[in-house]
Design an enzyme around this catalytic site. Sequence first.
Site, short mmCIF file in Angstrom:
data_model
loop_
_atom_site.label_atom_id
_atom_site.label_comp_id
_atom_site.label_asym_id
_atom_site.label_seq_id
_atom_site.Cartn_x
_atom_site.Cartn_y
_atom_site.Cartn_z
N ALA A 51 0.79 -1.11 0.10
CA ALA A 51 0.00 0.00 0.14
C ALA A 51 0.83 1.22 0.02
O ALA A 51 0.36 2.47 -0.31
CB ALA A 51 -1.00 -0.17 1.09
N SER A 56 10.23 -4.33 2.09
CA SER A 56 11.33 -4.70 2.77
C SER A 56 12.10 -3.41 3.77
O SER A 56 12.98 -3.30 3.91
CB SER A 56 12.48 -4.98 1.78
OG SER A 56 13.54 -5.64 2.66
N HIS A 57 11.02 -2.78 4.52
CA HIS A 57 11.14 -1.56 5.17
C HIS A 57 11.49 -1.91 6.62
O HIS A 57 10.91 -3.12 7.26
CB HIS A 57 10.15 -0.77 5.04
CG HIS A 57 8.92 -1.45 5.24
ND1 HIS A 57 8.18 -1.41 6.61
CD2 HIS A 57 7.78 -1.49 4.57
CE1 HIS A 57 7.02 -2.09 6.24
NE2 HIS A 57 6.73 -1.90 5.13
N CYS A 60 11.56 -0.18 13.02
CA CYS A 60 12.34 0.16 14.07
C CYS A 60 13.31 1.28 13.95
O CYS A 60 13.68 1.93 14.94
CB CYS A 60 13.12 -0.94 14.28
SG CYS A 60 12.16 -2.55 15.16
N VAL A 98 -4.57 -3.46 -1.38
CA VAL A 98 -5.87 -4.50 -1.56
C VAL A 98 -6.95 -3.95 -0.99
O VAL A 98 -7.14 -3.87 0.15
CB VAL A 98 -5.32 -6.01 -1.19
CG1 VAL A 98 -6.28 -7.01 -1.34
CG2 VAL A 98 -3.99 -6.46 -2.00
N TYR A 434 35.46 -15.93 27.38
CA TYR A 434 36.17 -15.07 28.36
C TYR A 434 37.01 -14.32 27.84
O TYR A 434 38.25 -14.61 27.27
CB TYR A 434 36.38 -15.92 29.68
CG TYR A 434 37.26 -14.77 30.65
CD1 TYR A 434 36.74 -13.91 30.98
CD2 TYR A 434 38.90 -15.40 31.10
CE1 TYR A 434 37.63 -12.92 31.91
CE2 TYR A 434 39.59 -14.55 31.84
CZ TYR A 434 38.96 -13.51 32.25
OH TYR A 434 39.78 -12.54 33.04
#
Length: 455
Positions: A51, A56-57, A60, A98, A434
């Site tokens: 839309a 592929s965004h 975040c 859609v 470690y």
Amino acid sequence: MILQSQYKKVFLYKIDSMEKLIVIGGGAAGMSASSKARRLKPQMEIEVFEATKMVSHAPCGIPYFVEGLFDNEELFMTYTPEFFIENRKINVRTNTKVTEIDLNSRIVYAEGKYGKTKSEYDYLVISTGSKPKRLPTEGEDRVFYMHHPAEAVTLRQKLWSLNTIAIIGGGILGVEAAEALSERGKKVILIHHGKYLLNKTLDAELGKIITDRVSRDVEVKIGEAVKEIKQGGRTIVTDKGKYEVEGTIVAVGVEPNTELVKGKLLLGETGAIKVDEYMRTNYREVYSAGDNTESVNIVTGKPYWVPFAPVANKMGYVAGSNIGGEPMKFPGVVNTQITKYKEYFVGRVGLQEEEARKYGFHPVSATISGKTRARYYPGAKDIHVKVIADEDTKRVLGAQIVGEEEVLGRIDMMAAAIMKGFTIEDTFFIEMGYLPAISRVWDPVIVAIRKLMRD
């Protein structure tokens, strides 16, 4: 009712094939599903409806864009629509929404820059994501939602023009927004209904640490319920006060975006689309993946909903694999989360203590504070760890970590342990690396586990 004759078929290119996949939603899950299906079925026709202008965004990234850490909005996308069209031969239709799905006839109706179109499918993936929970407002010209990167440029322009901004909600997004705006020099009032910030991520011991830290930069109002948002977001009325600001960010959470399929596909207990372990819905040829999709909590075995990108990507990968003919199961989730505020990183996985009780466990816990490096190595940072286990089975149920470095690796280790059902003793004997510069001989996580064993 829109007549089918109003629609036309439009293709960016055509591959002669016997099968067609349609994906609704070009975010993380949708593009993972279409890409995996393409690798397994090179001749399959694949069409993605998105839309917005982005696929592929990465939503975040919005707080960091608002903060000004980057300026190019294309960086929100892992790959551009053109990449998928040219390199993966996937018909990507951006700015195309859609409007209707006929599940019995296997037809998708859409509207957008190609006009009104109608497409038939053999397989369908629903990856419509989530949508922000909204609050009733008296006008919305200064009310903002940080949700989709396609709106980030406009959002940043508007927020940067303001000086005093209220944020409603002290969850992950609210705290990240507070960091971004305070770094921009804005006066921020953060209003949160809970007893401390990030209360759905952390238990009180660690939540207080973050609340105290955020309070040094912004005006934090804890335990206040918003009653009204007036004057288009310029006035906030709570049960304890009234605040005059120039704009308001609403960050009270998200919910599955299932409007397109309500009454058509089976929804689960969480309100998201119910699927089996192959990501199939109650229609065998229809799959669902991403933030609109329900999963199973591996710890409890109960339905669960986790709207985070790593989960969405893997759900899409599993859906695409099964559509491509390579059977794969999605095992469920353990709810691994990580965020940050200034110098503090905040991670959690598994169940919080109260959650564990709600699901019938008998939780015991240990909380420790320590340092991230060997005592002689300069620059050691504070780190706080809480581990939760079941008193009866000794199984590790959850972990929370707040610290200034090396939080992600530790919380990821605990995610693997919890996912595989490790006991306290199993976790104690994990052979961690470690190095004095980044860890201690007795790692803080193992110290917390050792305390749990002793107690």
